[in-house]
Motif scaffolding. Structure first.
Motif, PDB file in Angstrom:
ATOM      1  N   GLY A   1       0.854  -1.184   0.000  1.00 32.64           N
ATOM      2  CA  GLY A   1       0.000   0.000   0.000  1.00 32.64           C
ATOM      3  C   GLY A   1       0.887   1.231   0.000  1.00 32.64           C
ATOM      4  N   PRO A   2       0.285   2.424   0.066  1.00 33.68           N
ATOM      5  CA  PRO A   2       1.099   3.652   0.055  1.00 33.68           C
ATOM      6  C   PRO A   2       1.991   3.697   1.292  1.00 33.68           C
ATOM      7  CG  PRO A   2      -1.289   4.123  -0.096  1.00 33.68           C
ATOM      8  CD  PRO A   2      -1.159   2.665   0.128  1.00 33.68           C
ATOM      9  N   GLY A   3       3.238   4.077   1.097  1.00 31.36           N
ATOM     10  CA  GLY A   3       4.182   4.207   2.224  1.00 31.36           C
ATOM     11  C   GLY A   3       4.848   2.908   2.615  1.00 31.36           C
ATOM     12  N   ALA A   4       4.457   1.798   1.979  1.00 30.83           N
ATOM     13  CA  ALA A   4       5.007   0.501   2.378  1.00 30.83           C
ATOM     14  C   ALA A   4       6.494   0.422   2.108  1.00 30.83           C
ATOM     15  CB  ALA A   4       4.281  -0.635   1.645  1.00 30.83           C
ATOM     16  N   GLU A   5       6.915   0.960   0.986  1.00 31.75           N
ATOM     17  CA  GLU A   5       8.342   0.870   0.618  1.00 31.75           C
ATOM     18  C   GLU A   5       9.226   1.587   1.635  1.00 31.75           C
ATOM     19  OE1 GLU A   5       9.125   2.008  -3.478  1.00 31.75           O
ATOM     20  OE2 GLU A   5       7.408   0.700  -3.989  1.00 31.75           O
TER      21      GLU A   5
ATOM     22  N   ALA B   1      12.122  -0.101   3.978  1.00 38.92           N
ATOM     23  CA  ALA B   1      13.490   0.422   3.939  1.00 38.92           C
ATOM     24  C   ALA B   1      13.961   0.805   5.335  1.00 38.92           C
ATOM     25  CB  ALA B   1      13.566   1.621   2.994  1.00 38.92           C
ATOM     26  N   SER B   2      13.084   1.451   6.135  1.00 41.63           N
ATOM     27  CA  SER B   2      13.494   1.867   7.484  1.00 41.63           C
ATOM     28  C   SER B   2      13.812   0.659   8.367  1.00 41.63           C
ATOM     29  CB  SER B   2      12.374   2.661   8.173  1.00 41.63           C
ATOM     30  OG  SER B   2      11.935   3.687   7.321  1.00 41.63           O
ATOM     31  N   LEU B   3      12.952  -0.348   8.244  1.00 44.34           N
ATOM     32  CA  LEU B   3      13.170  -1.532   9.082  1.00 44.34           C
ATOM     33  C   LEU B   3      14.449  -2.256   8.671  1.00 44.34           C
ATOM     34  CD1 LEU B   3       9.530  -2.964   9.405  1.00 44.34           C
ATOM     35  CD2 LEU B   3      10.870  -1.755  11.132  1.00 44.34           C
ATOM     36  N   GLU B   4      14.635  -2.470   7.367  1.00 43.39           N
ATOM     37  CA  GLU B   4      15.805  -3.199   6.868  1.00 43.39           C
ATOM     38  C   GLU B   4      17.094  -2.483   7.251  1.00 43.39           C
ATOM     39  OE1 GLU B   4      16.459  -5.997   5.030  1.00 43.39           O
ATOM     40  OE2 GLU B   4      14.397  -6.753   5.088  1.00 43.39           O
ATOM     41  N   ALA B   5      17.031  -1.140   7.246  1.00 46.89           N
ATOM     42  CA  ALA B   5      18.241  -0.357   7.514  1.00 46.89           C
ATOM     43  C   ALA B   5      18.797  -0.663   8.908  1.00 46.89           C
ATOM     44  CB  ALA B   5      17.942   1.136   7.376  1.00 46.89           C
ATOM     45  N   SER B   6      17.925  -1.028   9.849  1.00 47.61           N
ATOM     46  CA  SER B   6      18.383  -1.283  11.227  1.00 47.61           C
ATOM     47  C   SER B   6      19.209  -2.554  11.339  1.00 47.61           C
ATOM     48  CB  SER B   6      17.170  -1.413  12.144  1.00 47.61           C
ATOM     49  OG  SER B   6      16.533  -2.654  11.889  1.00 47.61           O
ATOM     50  N   GLY B   7      18.979  -3.522  10.420  1.00 44.20           N
ATOM     51  CA  GLY B   7      19.678  -4.804  10.532  1.00 44.20           C
ATOM     52  C   GLY B   7      19.052  -5.729  11.550  1.00 44.20           C
ATOM     53  N   GLN B   8      18.106  -5.213  12.333  1.00 47.79           N
ATOM     54  CA  GLN B   8      17.496  -6.074  13.352  1.00 47.79           C
ATOM     55  C   GLN B   8      16.235  -6.748  12.840  1.00 47.79           C
ATOM     56  OE1 GLN B   8      17.012  -4.383  17.319  1.00 47.79           O
ATOM     57  NE2 GLN B   8      18.178  -2.614  16.621  1.00 47.79           N
ATOM     58  N   VAL B   9      15.699  -6.257  11.745  1.00 54.69           N
ATOM     59  CA  VAL B   9      14.414  -6.754  11.263  1.00 54.69           C
ATOM     60  C   VAL B   9      14.551  -7.160   9.810  1.00 54.69           C
ATOM     61  CG1 VAL B   9      11.983  -6.176  10.882  1.00 54.69           C
ATOM     62  CG2 VAL B   9      13.206  -5.215  12.845  1.00 54.69           C
ATOM     63  N   LYS B  10      13.966  -8.317   9.504  1.00 56.29           N
ATOM     64  CA  LYS B  10      13.898  -8.734   8.103  1.00 56.29           C
ATOM     65  C   LYS B  10      12.463  -8.460   7.661  1.00 56.29           C
ATOM     66  CE  LYS B  10      15.871 -11.940   4.964  1.00 56.29           C
ATOM     67  NZ  LYS B  10      16.139 -10.758   4.128  1.00 56.29           N
ATOM     68  N   ALA B  11      12.308  -7.438   6.811  1.00 56.50           N
ATOM     69  CA  ALA B  11      10.957  -7.024   6.436  1.00 56.50           C
ATOM     70  C   ALA B  11      10.717  -7.337   4.969  1.00 56.50           C
ATOM     71  CB  ALA B  11      10.787  -5.535   6.691  1.00 56.50           C
ATOM     72  N   ARG B  12       9.478  -7.782   4.643  1.00 52.49           N
ATOM     73  CA  ARG B  12       9.146  -7.970   3.231  1.00 52.49           C
ATOM     74  C   ARG B  12       7.721  -7.495   2.981  1.00 52.49           C
ATOM     75  NH1 ARG B  12       8.336 -14.495   3.192  1.00 52.49           N
ATOM     76  NH2 ARG B  12       8.050 -14.660   5.444  1.00 52.49           N
ATOM     77  N   PRO B  13       7.540  -6.883   1.836  1.00 52.22           N
ATOM     78  CA  PRO B  13       6.194  -6.415   1.483  1.00 52.22           C
ATOM     79  C   PRO B  13       5.324  -7.587   1.049  1.00 52.22           C
ATOM     80  CG  PRO B  13       7.748  -5.885  -0.273  1.00 52.22           C
ATOM     81  CD  PRO B  13       8.542  -6.572   0.787  1.00 52.22           C
ATOM     82  N   LEU B  14       4.088  -7.653   1.545  1.00 49.96           N
ATOM     83  CA  LEU B  14       3.172  -8.724   1.167  1.00 49.96           C
ATOM     84  C   LEU B  14       1.792  -8.147   0.960  1.00 49.96           C
ATOM     85  CD1 LEU B  14       4.088 -11.639   3.635  1.00 49.96           C
ATOM     86  CD2 LEU B  14       4.519 -11.577   1.172  1.00 49.96           C
TER      87      LEU B  14
ATOM     88  N   THR C   1       0.715 -18.469  10.296  1.00 56.00           N
ATOM     89  CA  THR C   1       1.563 -19.666  10.282  1.00 56.00           C
ATOM     90  C   THR C   1       2.910 -19.438  10.970  1.00 56.00           C
ATOM     91  OG1 THR C   1       2.371 -19.048   8.106  1.00 56.00           O
ATOM     92  CG2 THR C   1       0.526 -20.588   8.183  1.00 56.00           C
ATOM     93  N   GLY C   2       3.125 -18.264  11.505  1.00 53.82           N
ATOM     94  CA  GLY C   2       4.353 -18.037  12.259  1.00 53.82           C
ATOM     95  C   GLY C   2       5.556 -17.704  11.392  1.00 53.82           C
ATOM     96  N   LYS C   3       5.349 -17.468  10.082  1.00 52.63           N
ATOM     97  CA  LYS C   3       6.499 -17.119   9.231  1.00 52.63           C
ATOM     98  C   LYS C   3       6.991 -15.716   9.558  1.00 52.63           C
ATOM     99  CE  LYS C   3       5.636 -20.134   5.268  1.00 52.63           C
ATOM    100  NZ  LYS C   3       4.184 -20.425   5.080  1.00 52.63           N
ATOM    101  N   VAL C   4       6.047 -14.861   9.974  1.00 52.77           N
ATOM    102  CA  VAL C   4       6.444 -13.526  10.434  1.00 52.77           C
ATOM    103  C   VAL C   4       5.879 -13.333  11.835  1.00 52.77           C
ATOM    104  CG1 VAL C   4       6.553 -12.549   8.118  1.00 52.77           C
ATOM    105  CG2 VAL C   4       4.430 -12.387   9.440  1.00 52.77           C
ATOM    106  N   ALA C   5       6.513 -12.431  12.589  1.00 52.72           N
ATOM    107  CA  ALA C   5       6.070 -12.194  13.959  1.00 52.72           C
ATOM    108  C   ALA C   5       5.095 -11.022  14.019  1.00 52.72           C
ATOM    109  CB  ALA C   5       7.268 -11.922  14.860  1.00 52.72           C
ATOM    110  N   ILE C   6       5.091 -10.221  12.957  1.00 53.25           N
ATOM    111  CA  ILE C   6       4.254  -9.018  12.995  1.00 53.25           C
ATOM    112  C   ILE C   6       3.919  -8.594  11.561  1.00 53.25           C
ATOM    113  CG2 ILE C   6       6.233  -7.428  12.997  1.00 53.25           C
ATOM    114  CD1 ILE C   6       4.610  -5.704  15.016  1.00 53.25           C
ATOM    115  N   VAL C   7       2.749  -7.995  11.418  1.00 58.89           N
ATOM    116  CA  VAL C   7       2.402  -7.388  10.122  1.00 58.89           C
ATOM    117  C   VAL C   7       2.199  -5.888  10.370  1.00 58.89           C
ATOM    118  CG1 VAL C   7       0.733  -7.263   8.237  1.00 58.89           C
ATOM    119  CG2 VAL C   7       1.306  -9.495   9.284  1.00 58.89           C
ATOM    120  N   VAL C   8       2.889  -5.080   9.560  1.00 62.80           N
ATOM    121  CA  VAL C   8       2.760  -3.625   9.709  1.00 62.80           C
ATOM    122  C   VAL C   8       1.859  -3.113   8.591  1.00 62.80           C
ATOM    123  CG1 VAL C   8       3.993  -1.425   9.811  1.00 62.80           C
ATOM    124  CG2 VAL C   8       5.086  -3.530  10.658  1.00 62.80           C
TER     125      VAL C   8
END
Lengths: 314, 344
Positions: free
Chosen positions: B58-62, B66-79, B90-97
């Motif tokens: 959605g809008p702003g997703a990119e 990018a902000s999450l990935e930049a930290s190195g602590q989070v592996k984020a993917r758009p879905l 199914t537990g593949k991700v811990a959170i949906v933003v």
């Protein structure tokens, strides 16, 4: 010092209320003799021996061993006794030498390991584990363990049961050596040949009591009486041979005569007189050469059968 | 021939018998070493895993990705919305933003990693949005030997070993000797009964002098486990433990007429301690009312005492209660065993 190695009077051992294993047994074993306890399985031999060895408490009766009593002198007594149990299992994975060294360590004085190894002819097995020994070798080692303390009195409980002839003979030699050195041996056995060969005196035990006691010869002549001469005249079995009982009994030295399936059996008291007379008699009747002639001594087995009407190994 | 001490010879004979039994040697040395290697690998310290997050398309997703990935602590993917929902379920991700004027965090509050993800993700995104923290923060990261699972495990395995080799090595052996009439045969000699029983205890002491260094050395070489407290104190606790279980072994063997009976008795004694005494996990996990009972068990005392000395560098005063429990167990069981002992 008393000349008795073992003296027990009116010995009783009761297990629970049902089983009376030993029932008023009297025994006197002199120093320096080899004494045999004979009897069928379950007669109370082992129980008696274990009481004498201080391993069981008698229910009643007096026991004196080497002039001492178990209640007061247990430690001193043990140092002077050599004991083999009916079956001895030793530590499977110790060697013959290690076991003997261990046993030797408990006695204040005694023979060296090499000496006793020689006595029982186990020198070449000195580094073998116990579990690798044959039955006869295990039994000989058990006897060796009883000899390391140089005992004055040796107990052997059925030492040769189930052994091969060679091991039996070796153990017999050990007993003869002990006797020759003036030590006392008490052995239990149900082999009559063993008892007759080794024992100066024997006691026959049945149902927890001594039913006869004396030298083997004495017992045999007293209870059964004689030697036995058996012969079979030539010719067909069952055909009349022309011999008759009164004529045979009339021969010198012959006490009795009876038909056996293939000939005759004579009980005699002097075989050296009876046999020449018998042969002369047979020659006169034209019955030589004989088909068979044999003599055997009446045995302790015959004594037991005569006294109890049962066989020893029943 | 000089006659040697029968007690010494008996003790040495017992050690020889032990080392000539390959399976006994395996259970005493091979088993704890293999078990600590296996568990040490399974629970080794790993670098922290990045948090798995999905960002709903959605809008702003990119920008969020990018902000999450930049930290190195989070592996984020758009879905896409459906895919994101299913990944969370199914537990593949811990959170949906779900980006937007009001940012929505979809997460499962019953899953600890999910709750952690919510905090970390929110923190990162708020900072990316320009939040300034009022207090500057510095971090000191500690992953010290002494607090890892293997540090907890190895003393437990040593305790377990002292227990089972004491019980089996004495209880089983005595009953086997009894069924084979070897006890009776020994008794027929001018042997002091106390020497016979003490030889088992001395054998355990000598054995411990081999067992403890071997296992501690292994722990040091394989996992860099060091002993923070006094080596002497550790030895003392282990020695008291060996005495306690030697006494228990003698006691369970004092009457039993066959090896099946004694095997059952030993399992009856050891099983509660396997479970309760904190070998593989802390005994603090059991409810509070059980704790006094658990703490009184000799294996708990042995494990807690050894852990305190190895991992926390405890001194004598700190482990005195454990030492007391072990010494009392040893004394009571030995006296009872001698009173009850059946020789034939």
């Amino acid at each position: 010092m008393t000349d008795l190695a073992i003296h027990c009077r009116q010995l009783v051992k009761r297990y629970g209320t049902e089983v009376l294993a030993v029932d008023g047994l009297d025994l006197e074993v002199k120093r320096g003799e080899c004494f045999g306890l004979l009897g069928p399985n379950g007669a109370g031999k082992t129980t008696t021996v274990e009481i004498l060895e201080g391993l069981l408490e008698p229910t009643a009766g007096e026991v004196e061993v080497l002039g001492m009593h178990w209640a007061q002198d247990a430690d001193r007594l043990r140092e002077r006794l050599g004991i083999t149990l009916q079956q001895t299992w030793l530590y499977d994975r110790l060697t013959v030498r290690e076991l003997l060294e261990l046993f030797r360590a408990f006695f204040p004085k005694g023979r060296t390991v090499d000496e006793v190894l020689g006595l029982v002819s186990l020198e070449e097995k000195r580094n073998a584990w116990f579990e690798k020994l044959s039955g006869g070798q295990k039994q000989r080692l058990a006897v060796a363990c009883a000899l390391v303390g140089d005992p004055e009195l040796l107990f052997l409980d059925e030492p040769t049961t189930g052994l091969d002839p060679q091991s039996r003979r070796q153990l017999w030699d050990v007993v003869s050596d002990m006797k020759a050195e003036g030590r006392t041996v008490l052995l239990t056995t149900h082999y009559m040949d063993e008892a007759e060969r080794l024992c100066d005196r024997v006691a026959i035990i049945d149902r927890g009591k001594v039913i006869a006691q004396g030298t083997p010869r004495e017992l045999i002549t007293r209870v059964v009486g004689q030697e036995v001469v058996e012969f079979a005249p030539p010719g067909e079995v069952g055909k009349s041979d022309g011999l008759d009982e009164p004529a045979l009994v009339a021969l010198p030295g012959v006490l009795g005569a009876r038909h056996v399936p293939d000939g005759w059996a004579l009980t005699v008291d002097r075989a050296h007189v009876a046999i020449p007379a018998l042969l002369a008699h047979l020659e006169a009747k034209g019955l030589l050469p004989l088909a068979r002639l044999s003599t055997h001594s009446a045995t302790l087995e015959d004594v037991f059968v005569t006294l109890t009407g049962r066989n020893l190994r029943d | 021939m000089t006659s040697r001490s029968p007690l010494l010879l008996l003790t040495v004979a017992r050690l020889k018998l032990f080392f000539r039994e390959p399976s006994a040697v395996f259970w005493s040395f091979g088993f704890p070493i293999l078990l600590s290697i296996a568990l040490g690998i399974a629970f080794r310290d790993k670098p922290p895993e990045p948090i798995a997050a999905a960002v709903q398309a959605g809008p702003g997703a990119e920008r969020v990705v990018a902000s999450l990935e930049a930290s190195g602590q989070v592996k984020a993917r758009p879905l896409e919305a459906d895919a994101a929902k299913s990944a969370l379920r199914t537990g593949k991700v811990a959170i949906v933003v779900r980006p937007g004027a009001t940012r929505t965090y979809a997460f499962d509050p019953t899953r600890p990693e999910s709750r952690l993800a919510r905090t970390v993700v929110d923190d990162l995104l708020q900072r990316a949005d320009g939040r300034v923290d009022p207090t500057p923060v510095a971090e000191a990261k500690l992953t010290e030997p002494g607090s890892r699972y293997i540090d907890f495990l190895l003393p437990g395995l040593i305790g377990l070993n002292i227990m089972s080799s004491g019980m089996w090595g004495i209880g089983y052996v005595i009953v086997e000797d009894r069924t084979r009439k070897l006890l009776k045969r020994m008794l027929a000699m001018p042997m002091k009964r106390s020497h016979f029983l003490l030889s088992f205890v001395f054998m355990r002491v000598l054995f411990l002098a081999i067992e403890l260094p071997v296992l501690m050395l292994f722990g040091w070489l394989a996992f860099s486990i060091t002993i923070r407290g006094s080596l002497l104190l550790l030895g003392l606790i282990a020695l008291l433990g060996a005495f306690a279980f030697a006494g228990l072994g003698l006691l369970v063997a004092s009457r039993a007429r066959n090896t099946q009976t004694v095997g059952g008795l030993m399992n009856l004694v050891m099983m509660p301690m396997y479970v309760l005494s904190g070998v593989f996990f802390s005994s603090a996990n059991f409810p509070e009312p059980m704790q006094p009972f658990i703490k009184a068990l000799p294996l708990t005392a042995l494990n807690d005492g050894m852990r305190a000395v190895i991992n926390e560098g405890a001194g004598f005063a700190a482990v005195a209660p454990q030492a007391g429990i072990l010494a009392a167990t040893a004394l009571v069981t030995f006296v009872a065993a001698v009173k009850l002992f059946r020789w034939s």
